[in-house]
Design a protein around this motif. Structure first.
Motif, PDB file in Angstrom:
ATOM      1  N   ALA A 141       0.265  20.556   4.534  1.00 46.40           N
ATOM      2  CA  ALA A 141       0.994  20.433   4.833  1.00 46.40           C
ATOM      3  C   ALA A 141       1.393  19.722   6.624  1.00 46.40           C
ATOM      4  O   ALA A 141       0.862  18.752   7.089  1.00 46.40           O
ATOM      5  N   PRO A 142       2.904  19.298   6.945  1.00 52.46           N
ATOM      6  CA  PRO A 142       3.307  18.462   7.618  1.00 52.46           C
ATOM      7  C   PRO A 142       2.428  19.023   9.460  1.00 52.46           C
ATOM      8  O   PRO A 142       2.321  19.440   9.121  1.00 52.46           O
ATOM      9  N   THR A 143       2.173  17.649   9.751  1.00 51.67           N
ATOM     10  CA  THR A 143       1.376  17.298  10.694  1.00 51.67           C
ATOM     11  C   THR A 143       2.142  17.509  12.216  1.00 51.67           C
ATOM     12  O   THR A 143       1.940  17.525  13.031  1.00 51.67           O
ATOM     13  N   GLY A 144       3.416  17.587  11.997  1.00 46.55           N
ATOM     14  CA  GLY A 144       4.385  17.388  13.073  1.00 46.55           C
ATOM     15  C   GLY A 144       4.385  15.953  13.778  1.00 46.55           C
ATOM     16  O   GLY A 144       5.467  16.235  14.922  1.00 46.55           O
ATOM     17  N   LYS A 145       3.679  15.256  13.434  1.00 45.91           N
ATOM     18  CA  LYS A 145       3.583  14.179  14.551  1.00 45.91           C
ATOM     19  C   LYS A 145       4.518  13.174  13.197  1.00 45.91           C
ATOM     20  O   LYS A 145       4.929  13.158  12.299  1.00 45.91           O
ATOM     21  N   SER A 146       5.086  11.732  14.148  1.00 41.62           N
ATOM     22  CA  SER A 146       5.632  10.928  12.961  1.00 41.62           C
ATOM     23  C   SER A 146       5.455   9.425  13.811  1.00 41.62           C
ATOM     24  O   SER A 146       5.379   9.368  14.808  1.00 41.62           O
ATOM     25  N   VAL A 147       5.283   8.455  13.069  1.00 41.54           N
ATOM     26  CA  VAL A 147       4.964   6.948  12.753  1.00 41.54           C
ATOM     27  C   VAL A 147       6.304   6.231  12.296  1.00 41.54           C
ATOM     28  O   VAL A 147       7.141   6.871  11.411  1.00 41.54           O
ATOM     29  N   ALA A 148       6.469   5.842  13.306  1.00 41.14           N
ATOM     30  CA  ALA A 148       7.150   4.361  12.668  1.00 41.14           C
ATOM     31  C   ALA A 148       6.367   3.097  12.108  1.00 41.14           C
ATOM     32  O   ALA A 148       6.112   2.828  12.791  1.00 41.14           O
ATOM     33  N   VAL A 149       7.165   2.685  10.529  1.00 44.55           N
ATOM     34  CA  VAL A 149       6.876   1.158  10.188  1.00 44.55           C
ATOM     35  C   VAL A 149       7.260   0.064  10.282  1.00 44.55           C
ATOM     36  O   VAL A 149       8.535   0.697   9.806  1.00 44.55           O
ATOM     37  N   VAL A 150       7.570  -1.008  11.408  1.00 46.11           N
ATOM     38  CA  VAL A 150       8.698  -1.762  11.075  1.00 46.11           C
ATOM     39  C   VAL A 150       7.296  -2.885   9.867  1.00 46.11           C
ATOM     40  O   VAL A 150       6.976  -3.254  10.748  1.00 46.11           O
ATOM     41  N   ALA A 469      -5.548  -3.986   2.874  1.00 44.67           N
ATOM     42  CA  ALA A 469      -6.705  -4.198   3.398  1.00 44.67           C
ATOM     43  C   ALA A 469      -6.516  -2.890   4.699  1.00 44.67           C
ATOM     44  O   ALA A 469      -6.884  -1.937   5.017  1.00 44.67           O
ATOM     45  N   GLU A 470      -5.964  -4.230   5.969  1.00 43.68           N
ATOM     46  CA  GLU A 470      -5.301  -4.173   6.661  1.00 43.68           C
ATOM     47  C   GLU A 470      -4.445  -2.693   7.146  1.00 43.68           C
ATOM     48  O   GLU A 470      -4.330  -2.141   8.492  1.00 43.68           O
ATOM     49  N   GLY A 471      -3.205  -2.915   6.260  1.00 40.88           N
ATOM     50  CA  GLY A 471      -2.246  -1.805   6.321  1.00 40.88           C
ATOM     51  C   GLY A 471      -3.459  -0.051   6.095  1.00 40.88           C
ATOM     52  O   GLY A 471      -2.783   0.454   6.733  1.00 40.88           O
ATOM     53  N   ARG A 472      -4.553   0.052   5.552  1.00 39.55           N
ATOM     54  CA  ARG A 472      -5.065   0.692   5.428  1.00 39.55           C
ATOM     55  C   ARG A 472      -5.814   1.861   5.858  1.00 39.55           C
ATOM     56  O   ARG A 472      -5.669   2.353   7.143  1.00 39.55           O
ATOM     57  N   ALA A 473      -6.095   0.391   7.113  1.00 39.54           N
ATOM     58  CA  ALA A 473      -7.444   0.542   8.541  1.00 39.54           C
ATOM     59  C   ALA A 473      -6.605   1.145   9.173  1.00 39.54           C
ATOM     60  O   ALA A 473      -7.073   1.722  10.525  1.00 39.54           O
ATOM     61  N   ALA A 474      -4.844   0.165   9.834  1.00 41.65           N
ATOM     62  CA  ALA A 474      -4.309   0.468  10.455  1.00 41.65           C
ATOM     63  C   ALA A 474      -4.141   1.808  10.466  1.00 41.65           C
ATOM     64  O   ALA A 474      -3.816   3.317  11.521  1.00 41.65           O
ATOM     65  N   ALA A 475      -3.530   2.591   9.064  1.00 44.81           N
ATOM     66  CA  ALA A 475      -3.108   3.770   9.088  1.00 44.81           C
ATOM     67  C   ALA A 475      -4.548   4.530   9.694  1.00 44.81           C
ATOM     68  O   ALA A 475      -3.463   5.885   9.512  1.00 44.81           O
ATOM     69  N   ALA A 476      -5.852   4.697   9.241  1.00 41.86           N
ATOM     70  CA  ALA A 476      -6.979   5.935   9.651  1.00 41.86           C
ATOM     71  C   ALA A 476      -6.757   5.451  11.258  1.00 41.86           C
ATOM     72  O   ALA A 476      -7.565   6.385  11.283  1.00 41.86           O
ATOM     73  N   ALA A 477      -6.509   4.671  11.475  1.00 43.81           N
ATOM     74  CA  ALA A 477      -6.903   4.202  13.506  1.00 43.81           C
ATOM     75  C   ALA A 477      -5.475   5.398  13.815  1.00 43.81           C
ATOM     76  O   ALA A 477      -5.777   6.228  15.109  1.00 43.81           O
ATOM     77  N   ILE A 478      -4.513   5.085  13.281  1.00 43.40           N
ATOM     78  CA  ILE A 478      -2.993   6.139  13.412  1.00 43.40           C
ATOM     79  C   ILE A 478      -3.554   7.213  13.737  1.00 43.40           C
ATOM     80  O   ILE A 478      -2.627   7.930  14.099  1.00 43.40           O
ATOM     81  N   HIS A 479      -3.755   7.234  12.563  1.00 42.05           N
ATOM     82  CA  HIS A 479      -4.403   9.026  12.493  1.00 42.05           C
ATOM     83  C   HIS A 479      -5.292   9.527  13.155  1.00 42.05           C
ATOM     84  O   HIS A 479      -5.109  10.762  13.079  1.00 42.05           O
ATOM     85  N   ALA A 480      -6.268   9.196  13.608  1.00 46.83           N
ATOM     86  CA  ALA A 480      -7.098   9.322  14.479  1.00 46.83           C
ATOM     87  C   ALA A 480      -5.966   9.731  15.869  1.00 46.83           C
ATOM     88  O   ALA A 480      -6.318  10.348  16.739  1.00 46.83           O
ATOM     89  N   TYR A 481      -5.675   8.019  16.432  1.00 47.70           N
ATOM     90  CA  TYR A 481      -4.340   8.322  17.477  1.00 47.70           C
ATOM     91  C   TYR A 481      -4.098   9.828  17.930  1.00 47.70           C
ATOM     92  O   TYR A 481      -3.269  10.304  18.656  1.00 47.70           O
ATOM     93  N   LEU A 482      -3.136   9.817  16.494  1.00 45.22           N
ATOM     94  CA  LEU A 482      -2.450  11.305  16.224  1.00 45.22           C
ATOM     95  C   LEU A 482      -2.818  12.447  16.874  1.00 45.22           C
ATOM     96  O   LEU A 482      -2.273  13.758  16.166  1.00 45.22           O
ATOM     97  N   GLY A 483      -4.530  11.957  16.042  1.00 45.38           N
ATOM     98  CA  GLY A 483      -5.392  14.275  16.314  1.00 45.38           C
ATOM     99  C   GLY A 483      -5.288  14.245  15.086  1.00 45.38           C
ATOM    100  O   GLY A 483      -5.633  16.016  14.816  1.00 45.38           O
ATOM    101  N   GLY A 484      -4.979  13.675  14.107  1.00 43.44           N
ATOM    102  CA  GLY A 484      -5.405  14.227  12.267  1.00 43.44           C
ATOM    103  C   GLY A 484      -6.520  14.804  12.076  1.00 43.44           C
ATOM    104  O   GLY A 484      -7.356  14.239  12.352  1.00 43.44           O
TER     105      GLY A 484
END
Length: 502
Positions: A141-150, A469-484
């Protein structure tokens, strides 16, 4: 449990490369698929070593003994699942990574040849396609949060896939006209055919990732606009600032170029041919940069230099010299210098080297020689010694050793100086450090709230496994930041470094 005697029964073997006279006539991959019997045999060489140091060689934490044994016993579907549990894109790493996991293989400690981990990996990845394709994973189910990846290189795409699978709305912004970063326009097709990238992009799109190409963040869209639209931003713009040698006399001559300019132009020609369109190898301003019929000199001894070598052969160069500042490395590991399981300094010959050209070691360019019209006609080189003094490299030319090598095209493949100095940095409020990279806090944020950084942009030019590896780890940090809900895998932290002797 792995077969503890497999390495005693089988020697290390790789599939035979396509014959040189055949493969330099096209841009297809050098290695044909390996037969199932060969791969099962090689997977059987993975011993029951107790402590799999290959895990320490690989920053992704790939479960190498597990999927080797699954291949040995014919459990291909489970092997695919095990491999994808830690690596989003094994078909990329299996083709492009230099395999620090193999340097850390326990067999190397006993003087044996390491397991062909990289080859087994790519065959499992290809089996995933053959056995039903790269099926999209159901999105919760969508979290309602949005992420931009540059940036759409391996770090950005890995993060995008992880975040999308966690239910976040992800948009990837790419300034080029096609997705993939260096995978698309930096890596020649004879190492990675672009159909592999396209298959993954289709999977990501089916999982909900949106892509916007031709968008230069900081120019076409401002950081303020991006932050207003998204709850978090990941910067994964790579480290594309090529190292130069402006102090060398003649550097401004026509025909002297950065290696990446040559690779990008060649890749664009191959891409156009695949689409049935004619194209010439040119720089953005229209300047030709094709090796056909030319004497080519490549300065540098790494992967990028070898890629240029293979491209020059396929473009029909009259001759190629590859120059390396350092002396010729030994054939085998020097345990005193690089003890197992660290990455050893040894002579590495790439498929391009067996296709032709001459390697010249322990030399440095003294001058790019003018033909009288502003075009390079030769490089003047000298034999040198290289010393490290207080961490600084001291290069000394040997008197009387100078000579000229004919050169119509010179390619600088001497490394990268970090991420480019581009408008988005100031707009996001982040700075480059002394290495030209962007520092990250322990939570992967880049000094501005909600702005994260990963991959080569953070680490500097590195290996594809580190980018993923860094992309996966940063995704984990973003997920936590967004309250996932829950946690995502985080194989590395920002301070993690490769295995090294202390």
């Amino acid at each position: 449990m792995p077969d503890p005697n497999g390495f005693l029964r089988y020697d290390r073997r790789l599939p035979a490369r396509r014959p040189v006279p055949v493969r330099i006539m096209d841009w297809r991959e050098v290695y044909p698929p390996a037969g199932e019997e060969l791969i099962r045999e090689q997977a059987t060489r993975c011993m029951d070593c107790g402590i799999p140091f290959c895990h320490d060689g690989c920053p992704l934490g790939n479960r190498i003994p597990d999927w080797n044994d699954l291949v040995r016993t014919g459990g291909w579907d489970s092997a695919v699942e095990s491999l994808h549990a830690t690596n989003n894109f094994p078909e990329f790493t299996g083709r492009l990574c230099p395999a620090p996991c193999e340097a850390a293989c326990v067999l190397g400690l006993g003087g044996q040849q390491p397991v062909t981990i990289k080859q087994v990996e790519v065959e499992i990845a290809d089996a995933a396609v053959a056995r039903g394709g790269l099926r999209p994973q159901p999105v919760p189910a969508p979290t309602g949060k949005s992420v931009a990846v540059v940036g759409s290189g391996p770090a950005g795409l890995a993060a995008a896939q992880q975040l999308a699978r966690a239910g976040h709305a992800v948009t990837v912004y790419e300034r080029d006209d096609a997705l993939g970063g260096l995978l698309r326009y930096g890596i020649p097709d004879f190492k990675l055919e672009k159909r592999h990238i396209d298959r993954r992009l289709a999977q990501l799109a089916a999982e909900g990732v949106r892509f916007r190409t031709g968008v230069n963040v900081g120019v076409d869209v401002t950081a303020e606009e991006l932050r207003a639209e998204h709850d978090a931003v990941l910067l994964a713009c790579g480290a594309l600032q090529g190292r130069d040698t402006p102090e060398t006399p003649g550097r401004a001559l026509r025909g002297v170029h950065q290696a990446m300019a040559h690779l990008v132009a060649a890749n664009r020609v191959v891409a156009a041919a695949g689409e049935g369109r004619p194209a010439l190898a040119t720089l953005p301003d229209g300047t030709p940069i094709d090796a056909a019929g030319k004497h080519v000199v490549i300065i540098g001894g790494g992967d990028t230099a070898a890629d240029c070598l293979g491209v020059a052969h396929r473009q029909g160069a009259a001759g190629v010299h590859q120059l390396d500042l350092y002396p010729e490395p030994p054939a085998d590991r020097d345990a005193a210098r690089d003890p197992w399981p660290t990455w050893p300094w040894v002579l590495r010959s790439y498929p391009a080297h067996e296709e032709g050209g001459e390697r010249v070691f322990a030399v440095a360019v003294q001058e790019f020689v003018d033909d009288g019209t502003g075009q390079v006609r030769a490089v003047r080189i000298a034999e040198v010694t290289v010393e490290k003094v207080d961490g600084r490299r001291i290069v000394t030319a040997l008197p009387g050793s100078e000579r000229e090598i004919p050169a119509d095209l010179v390619l600088l493949a001497i490394g990268f100086e970090g991420t480019e100095d581009q408008p988005l940095l100031a707009q996001f409020g982040v700075d480059r450090n002394g290495r030209g990279a962007v520092d990250a806090r322990p939570d992967w944020q880049a000094g501005a709230d909600g702005v994260f950084v990963a991959g080569d942009m953070h680490r500097g030019a590195s290996l594809i496994v580190w980018a993923i590896a860094e992309g996966r780890a940063a995704a984990a940090a973003i997920h936590a930041y967004l309250g996932g809900v829950g946690t995502l895998p985080a194989p590395v932290d920002p301070a993690r470094q490769p295995l090294a002797a202390r």
